[in-house]
Design a protein around this motif. Structure first.
Motif, mmCIF file in Angstrom:
data_model
loop_
_atom_site.group_PDB
_atom_site.id
_atom_site.type_symbol
_atom_site.label_atom_id
_atom_site.label_comp_id
_atom_site.label_asym_id
_atom_site.label_seq_id
_atom_site.Cartn_x
_atom_site.Cartn_y
_atom_site.Cartn_z
ATOM 1 N N GLU A 59 0.831 -1.210 0.000
ATOM 2 C CA GLU A 59 0.000 0.000 0.000
ATOM 3 C C GLU A 59 0.861 1.253 0.000
ATOM 4 O OE1 GLU A 59 -3.295 -0.029 2.780
ATOM 5 O OE2 GLU A 59 -3.493 -2.195 2.540
ATOM 6 N N TRP A 60 1.990 1.223 0.725
ATOM 7 C CA TRP A 60 2.904 2.371 0.704
ATOM 8 C C TRP A 60 3.397 2.650 -0.714
ATOM 9 C CZ3 TRP A 60 3.343 6.212 3.776
ATOM 10 C CH2 TRP A 60 3.152 6.073 5.146
ATOM 11 N N LYS A 61 3.732 1.606 -1.456
ATOM 12 C CA LYS A 61 4.230 1.807 -2.821
ATOM 13 C C LYS A 61 3.205 2.550 -3.674
ATOM 14 C CE LYS A 61 5.353 -2.516 -3.646
ATOM 15 N NZ LYS A 61 5.866 -3.748 -4.262
ATOM 16 N N ILE A 62 1.949 2.191 -3.554
ATOM 17 C CA ILE A 62 0.888 2.862 -4.326
ATOM 18 C C ILE A 62 0.802 4.331 -3.935
ATOM 19 C CG2 ILE A 62 -1.614 2.959 -4.696
ATOM 20 C CD1 ILE A 62 -1.584 -0.158 -4.278
ATOM 21 N N ILE A 63 0.795 4.599 -2.644
ATOM 22 C CA ILE A 63 0.696 5.986 -2.164
ATOM 23 C C ILE A 63 1.910 6.799 -2.605
ATOM 24 C CG2 ILE A 63 0.754 7.408 -0.077
ATOM 25 C CD1 ILE A 63 -1.115 5.295 1.167
ATOM 26 N N ILE A 64 3.108 6.224 -2.446
ATOM 27 C CA ILE A 64 4.329 6.935 -2.839
ATOM 28 C C ILE A 64 4.302 7.268 -4.327
ATOM 29 C CG2 ILE A 64 6.826 6.657 -3.145
ATOM 30 C CD1 ILE A 64 6.691 4.923 -0.522
ATOM 31 N N ASP A 65 3.879 6.337 -5.141
ATOM 32 C CA ASP A 65 3.835 6.587 -6.584
ATOM 33 C C ASP A 65 2.787 7.645 -6.939
ATOM 34 O OD1 ASP A 65 5.887 4.782 -6.840
ATOM 35 O OD2 ASP A 65 4.614 3.144 -7.548
ATOM 36 N N GLN A 66 1.695 7.708 -6.198
ATOM 37 C CA GLN A 66 0.708 8.772 -6.414
ATOM 38 C C GLN A 66 1.270 10.124 -5.981
ATOM 39 O OE1 GLN A 66 -2.737 7.281 -4.304
ATOM 40 N NE2 GLN A 66 -3.403 6.050 -6.045
ATOM 41 N N ILE A 67 1.941 10.150 -4.839
ATOM 42 C CA ILE A 67 2.562 11.391 -4.349
ATOM 43 C C ILE A 67 3.628 11.876 -5.331
ATOM 44 C CG2 ILE A 67 4.115 12.319 -2.571
ATOM 45 C CD1 ILE A 67 2.647 10.451 -0.574
ATOM 46 N N GLY A 68 4.416 10.943 -5.850
ATOM 47 C CA GLY A 68 5.533 11.286 -6.726
ATOM 48 C C GLY A 68 5.159 12.111 -7.933
ATOM 49 N N GLN A 69 3.972 11.932 -8.457
ATOM 50 C CA GLN A 69 3.570 12.674 -9.656
ATOM 51 C C GLN A 69 3.398 14.173 -9.391
ATOM 52 O OE1 GLN A 69 -0.341 11.454 -11.126
ATOM 53 N NE2 GLN A 69 -0.956 10.934 -9.033
ATOM 54 N N PHE A 70 3.259 14.569 -8.117
ATOM 55 C CA PHE A 70 3.078 15.988 -7.785
ATOM 56 C C PHE A 70 4.376 16.684 -7.394
ATOM 57 C CE2 PHE A 70 -1.067 13.994 -6.865
ATOM 58 C CZ PHE A 70 -1.842 14.724 -7.770
ATOM 59 N N HIS A 71 5.438 15.929 -7.166
ATOM 60 C CA HIS A 71 6.763 16.452 -6.821
ATOM 61 C C HIS A 71 6.772 17.363 -5.587
ATOM 62 C CE1 HIS A 71 8.103 14.664 -10.519
ATOM 63 N NE2 HIS A 71 7.132 15.290 -11.146
ATOM 64 N N PRO A 72 6.110 16.961 -4.504
ATOM 65 C CA PRO A 72 6.153 17.781 -3.293
ATOM 66 C C PRO A 72 7.411 17.470 -2.474
ATOM 67 C CG PRO A 72 4.868 15.848 -2.841
ATOM 68 C CD PRO A 72 5.282 15.769 -4.295
ATOM 69 N N GLY A 73 7.692 18.312 -1.483
ATOM 70 C CA GLY A 73 8.647 17.932 -0.460
ATOM 71 C C GLY A 73 7.952 16.946 0.454
ATOM 72 N N VAL A 74 8.723 16.122 1.145
ATOM 73 C CA VAL A 74 8.140 15.101 2.016
ATOM 74 C C VAL A 74 8.791 15.174 3.386
ATOM 75 C CG1 VAL A 74 7.770 12.634 2.372
ATOM 76 C CG2 VAL A 74 7.657 13.582 0.057
ATOM 77 N N LEU A 75 7.958 15.137 4.421
ATOM 78 C CA LEU A 75 8.438 15.042 5.794
ATOM 79 C C LEU A 75 7.921 13.730 6.362
ATOM 80 C CD1 LEU A 75 9.745 16.024 8.401
ATOM 81 C CD2 LEU A 75 7.656 17.307 8.876
ATOM 82 N N ILE A 76 8.843 12.890 6.822
ATOM 83 C CA ILE A 76 8.482 11.618 7.443
ATOM 84 C C ILE A 76 8.711 11.754 8.939
ATOM 85 C CG2 ILE A 76 9.002 9.166 7.599
ATOM 86 C CD1 ILE A 76 10.020 9.341 4.693
ATOM 87 N N SER A 77 7.668 11.436 9.698
ATOM 88 C CA SER A 77 7.752 11.557 11.144
ATOM 89 C C SER A 77 6.928 10.445 11.768
ATOM 90 C CB SER A 77 7.260 12.946 11.571
ATOM 91 O OG SER A 77 7.518 13.152 12.942
ATOM 92 N N GLY A 78 6.474 10.646 12.977
ATOM 93 C CA GLY A 78 5.690 9.604 13.628
ATOM 94 C C GLY A 78 5.064 10.123 14.894
ATOM 95 N N GLY A 79 4.921 9.235 15.765
ATOM 96 C CA GLY A 79 5.666 8.193 16.380
ATOM 97 C C GLY A 79 7.152 8.316 16.045
ATOM 98 N N GLU A 80 7.851 7.233 16.258
ATOM 99 C CA GLU A 80 9.267 7.176 15.880
ATOM 100 C C GLU A 80 9.348 6.411 14.572
ATOM 101 O OE1 GLU A 80 12.829 7.200 14.859
ATOM 102 O OE2 GLU A 80 12.215 8.488 16.527
ATOM 103 N N PRO A 81 9.601 7.114 13.458
ATOM 104 C CA PRO A 81 9.540 6.473 12.147
ATOM 105 C C PRO A 81 10.532 5.325 11.970
ATOM 106 C CG PRO A 81 10.464 8.674 11.973
ATOM 107 C CD PRO A 81 9.941 8.531 13.365
#
Length: 123
Positions: A46-68
């Motif tokens: 599911e992450w792969k699908i979401i990442i590939d959808q996000i990728g088409q917009f070329h945004p910056g990405v912040l990964i956080s959490g919890g403790e990622p």
């Protein structure tokens, strides 16, 4: 188009910081909608699908959490965002697992690492 996307691979954490809003959401029943499973993590497929959808917009990405870094998906998420889509990726961490993941992070292509500090000593 989104300029920044915030990804949370896991809500789990190896600390219990009083400043953390996620900590409050996990401990207070009134902040947990019925059916909420903060401990559950999305599968890699599911992450792969979401990442590939996000990728088409070329945004910056912040990964956080919890403790990622407590999620086995975090490093693969970073690699896919950077190497497949050329995105600028930031990672926010409490730093406790950096020794374990330093080598993988160094070659992941991550652009920026933020370490959240809650205090000194045994806080």
């Amino acid at each position: 188009m989104p300029a920044l996307v915030f990804l949370v691979p896991t809500m789990r954490c190896n600390l219990d910081c009083i400043t953390c809003g996620i900590r409050h959401n996990m401990k207070l029943p009134e902040r947990r909608p019925p059916g909420t499973q903060f401990e559950a993590e999305m599968p890699w497929d599911e992450w792969k699908i979401i990442i590939d959808q996000i990728g088409q917009f070329h945004p910056g990405v912040l990964i956080s959490g919890g403790e990622p870094l407590m999620s086995e998906n975090t490093i693969p998420i970073i690699r896919r965002l950077v190497h497949k889509h050329g995105l600028y990726v930031n990672l926010g961490t409490n730093g406790l697992l950096l020794g374990q993941y330093a080598r993988e992070l160094a070659v992941s292509g991550i652009n920026r690492l933020f370490i959240s500090v809650d205090g000194f000593g045994a806080v």
